[in-house]
Enzyme design. Structure first.
Site, PDB file in Angstrom:
ATOM      1  N   HIS A 129       0.821  -1.219   0.000  1.00  0.00           N
ATOM      2  CA  HIS A 129       0.000   0.000   0.000  1.00  0.00           C
ATOM      3  C   HIS A 129       0.855   1.269   0.000  1.00  0.00           C
ATOM      4  O   HIS A 129       0.347   2.358   0.208  1.00  0.00           O
ATOM      5  CB  HIS A 129      -0.950   0.021   1.205  1.00  0.00           C
ATOM      6  CG  HIS A 129      -2.063  -0.972   1.096  1.00  0.00           C
ATOM      7  ND1 HIS A 129      -2.921  -1.272   2.135  1.00  0.00           N
ATOM      8  CD2 HIS A 129      -2.485  -1.739   0.052  1.00  0.00           C
ATOM      9  CE1 HIS A 129      -3.801  -2.182   1.739  1.00  0.00           C
ATOM     10  NE2 HIS A 129      -3.550  -2.492   0.489  1.00  0.00           N
ATOM     11  N   GLY A 221      -2.226  -9.026  12.625  1.00  0.00           N
ATOM     12  CA  GLY A 221      -3.042  -7.807  12.692  1.00  0.00           C
ATOM     13  C   GLY A 221      -3.674  -7.413  11.377  1.00  0.00           C
ATOM     14  O   GLY A 221      -3.721  -6.224  11.046  1.00  0.00           O
ATOM     15  N   SER A 223      -7.273  -7.900   9.142  1.00  0.00           N
ATOM     16  CA  SER A 223      -8.647  -8.410   9.208  1.00  0.00           C
ATOM     17  C   SER A 223      -8.963  -9.332   8.041  1.00  0.00           C
ATOM     18  O   SER A 223      -9.918 -10.088   8.097  1.00  0.00           O
ATOM     19  CB  SER A 223      -9.622  -7.237   9.186  1.00  0.00           C
ATOM     20  OG  SER A 223      -9.520  -6.566   7.942  1.00  0.00           O
TER      21      SER A 223
HETATM   22  P1  NAD Z   1      -7.117  -4.296   8.880  1.00  0.00           P
HETATM   23  O1  NAD Z   1      -8.320  -4.547   8.068  1.00  0.00           O
HETATM   24  O2  NAD Z   1      -5.927  -5.092   8.542  1.00  0.00           O
HETATM   25  O3  NAD Z   1      -7.571  -4.557  10.426  1.00  0.00           O
HETATM   26  C1  NAD Z   1      -6.756  -4.479  11.541  1.00  0.00           C
HETATM   27  C2  NAD Z   1      -6.708  -5.840  12.265  1.00  0.00           C
HETATM   28  O4  NAD Z   1      -5.808  -5.714  13.353  1.00  0.00           O
HETATM   29  C3  NAD Z   1      -8.054  -6.295  12.849  1.00  0.00           C
HETATM   30  O5  NAD Z   1      -8.278  -7.639  12.455  1.00  0.00           O
HETATM   31  C4  NAD Z   1      -7.861  -6.189  14.373  1.00  0.00           C
HETATM   32  O6  NAD Z   1      -8.550  -7.205  15.080  1.00  0.00           O
HETATM   33  C5  NAD Z   1      -6.362  -6.393  14.466  1.00  0.00           C
HETATM   34  N1  NAD Z   1      -5.721  -5.834  15.675  1.00  0.00           N
HETATM   35  C6  NAD Z   1      -5.965  -4.646  16.285  1.00  0.00           C
HETATM   36  N2  NAD Z   1      -5.103  -4.460  17.303  1.00  0.00           N
HETATM   37  C7  NAD Z   1      -4.292  -5.559  17.332  1.00  0.00           C
HETATM   38  C8  NAD Z   1      -3.194  -5.967  18.151  1.00  0.00           C
HETATM   39  N3  NAD Z   1      -2.728  -5.194  19.147  1.00  0.00           N
HETATM   40  N4  NAD Z   1      -2.597  -7.151  17.875  1.00  0.00           N
HETATM   41  C9  NAD Z   1      -3.055  -7.953  16.880  1.00  0.00           C
HETATM   42  N5  NAD Z   1      -4.085  -7.625  16.074  1.00  0.00           N
HETATM   43  C10 NAD Z   1      -4.691  -6.442  16.298  1.00  0.00           C
HETATM   44  O7  NAD Z   1      -6.689  -2.818   8.855  1.00  0.00           O
HETATM   45  P2  NAD Z   1      -7.541  -1.465   8.838  1.00  0.00           P
HETATM   46  O8  NAD Z   1      -7.408  -0.856  10.184  1.00  0.00           O
HETATM   47  O9  NAD Z   1      -8.908  -1.669   8.293  1.00  0.00           O
HETATM   48  O10 NAD Z   1      -6.723  -0.596   7.790  1.00  0.00           O
HETATM   49  C11 NAD Z   1      -6.950  -0.704   6.407  1.00  0.00           C
HETATM   50  C12 NAD Z   1      -5.703  -0.268   5.657  1.00  0.00           C
HETATM   51  O11 NAD Z   1      -5.375   1.079   6.039  1.00  0.00           O
HETATM   52  C13 NAD Z   1      -4.483  -1.092   5.990  1.00  0.00           C
HETATM   53  O12 NAD Z   1      -4.408  -2.203   5.176  1.00  0.00           O
HETATM   54  C14 NAD Z   1      -3.365  -0.082   5.757  1.00  0.00           C
HETATM   55  O13 NAD Z   1      -3.080   0.003   4.392  1.00  0.00           O
HETATM   56  C15 NAD Z   1      -3.976   1.222   6.188  1.00  0.00           C
HETATM   57  N6  NAD Z   1      -3.611   1.533   7.592  1.00  0.00           N
HETATM   58  C16 NAD Z   1      -2.284   1.610   7.901  1.00  0.00           C
HETATM   59  C17 NAD Z   1      -1.893   1.852   9.208  1.00  0.00           C
HETATM   60  C18 NAD Z   1      -0.426   1.912   9.528  1.00  0.00           C
HETATM   61  O14 NAD Z   1       0.381   2.155   8.620  1.00  0.00           O
HETATM   62  N7  NAD Z   1      -0.024   1.669  10.776  1.00  0.00           N
HETATM   63  C19 NAD Z   1      -2.861   2.042  10.207  1.00  0.00           C
HETATM   64  C20 NAD Z   1      -4.224   1.987   9.848  1.00  0.00           C
HETATM   65  C21 NAD Z   1      -4.568   1.722   8.529  1.00  0.00           C
END
Ligand code: NAD
Length: 280
Positions: A129, A221, A223
């Site tokens: 991404h 982490g 979904s």
């Molecule tokens: P996602 O669909 O991959 O969901 C996040 C997953 O993380 C969920 O299944 C949740 O249960 C799990 N989770 C939350 N806290 C956790 C923990 N402490 N340990 C293990 N699992 C945990 O992601 P999204 O939030 O829908 O984001 C969509 C897209 O947006 C991502 O693919 C990414 O491209 C972008 N995004 C990036 C970042 C980043 O760079 N850190 C953050 C948010 C979103």
């Protein structure tokens, strides 16, 4: 030990055995791996999408429209994305993933844009991404790299916009100019994939190749609801790799280790290789 804890312990042992026997592991990470670094996920109940709908904030046309008609609202969104990433440091999960390289061949495929796997020292990272730190212009030609300090400065300017009622659009454009703007080269912006964009190349093709050649995917982490990235684990399964998921929620995987990545990954490393992350 209650039944749930017993089940989790036996799944951890099973996953540790798989890691020990694997010649190539792909660690496939989503927003959850960085949650313990203070970067919120988007999709969870308190996630960003509940306050900033993706139709308005996850497409380039939606962002431009919001900038023109509601500049202060866009400033609030960019601030909320930028600020936690600017302040973030790798957590125990990122460090355990880096440490896995001491024991087997590891390819990290990430959906994250936060640069934390690179900061933790992982050597092969494909960012499907994109990244918030690389600024491109035209057809994704490299312009410059930003640092966390640069993001912090942009965030500070955006914070001041909250109370600015005069010329908010102009002030917004000035605040975000290092990230997005117009110059003699054309429009520049971060190398990010928003809804409807093609995934980053060559990272996407390299990620597919890695999925085709690995024995085991450690999905951390994610979904599994973000497409087409979620298709990558299907590619691995078609090539007979085993998928181990580490997540707070159940996701489609052969083995699910329930819990925060920053706790489960170091436990897994210790069970598989007798490696203690605290001995740094
Ligand atoms: P996602 O669909 O991959 O969901 C996040 C997953 O993380 C969920 O299944 C949740 O249960 C799990 N989770 C939350 N806290 C956790 C923990 N402490 N340990 C293990 N699992 C945990 O992601 P999204 O939030 O829908 O984001 C969509 C897209 O947006 C991502 O693919 C990414 O491209 C972008 N995004 C990036 C970042 C980043 O760079 N850190 C953050 C948010 C979103």
């Amino acid at each position: 030990m209650d039944y749930d804890a017993f089940e989790q312990a036996s799944r951890l042992e099973q996953a540790a055995g798989l890691l020990r026997g694997a010649g190539h592991v792909v660690v496939f990470t989503g927003a959850g791996v960085s949650a313990e670094s203070g970067i919120p996920t988007f999709r969870d109940t308190q996630g960003l999408w509940t306050r900033f709908p993706p139709e308005q904030f996850a497409t380039w046309t939606g962002l431009v429209r919001t900038a023109i008609f509601r500049p202060r609202r866009l400033a609030a969104f960019v601030y909320e994305v930028l600020q936690p990433i600017a302040a973030a440091r790798p957590n125990r999960a990122h460090r355990a993933i880096e440490r896995l390289e001491h024991h087997t061949r590891v390819t990290v495929v990430t959906q994250n844009i936060d640069g934390l796997h690179e900061d933790a020292g992982s050597t092969v990272v494909y960012s499907v991404h994109g990244t918030l730190f690389e600024i491109v212009f035209g057809q994704r030609r490299f312009l410059r790299l930003l640092s966390r300090r640069d993001l912090q400065r942009i965030g500070n300017r955006l914070a001041r916009l909250r109370s600015a009622w005069v010329l908010p659009l102009i002030r917004l454009l000035l605040a975000i100019r290092p990230l997005v703007g117009l110059s003699w080269r054309g429009i520049h912006r971060p190398k990010l994939v928003l809804f409807g964009d093609a995934l980053c190349q060559p990272d996407w093709n390299l990620a597919i190749e890695a999925m085709q050649s690995c024995d085991c995917v450690l999905q951390v982490g994610c979904s599994g609801q973000v497409f087409p990235a979620a298709l990558l684990t299907l590619v691995a399964k078609e090539h007979e790799a085993t998928v181990i998921a580490i997540d707070l929620e159940d996701t489609a995987a052969d083995i699910w280790l329930r819990g925060p990545a920053g706790e489960i990954l170091p436990d897994l490393l210790e069970a598989a290789f007798d490696e203690d992350l605290e001995n740094d």
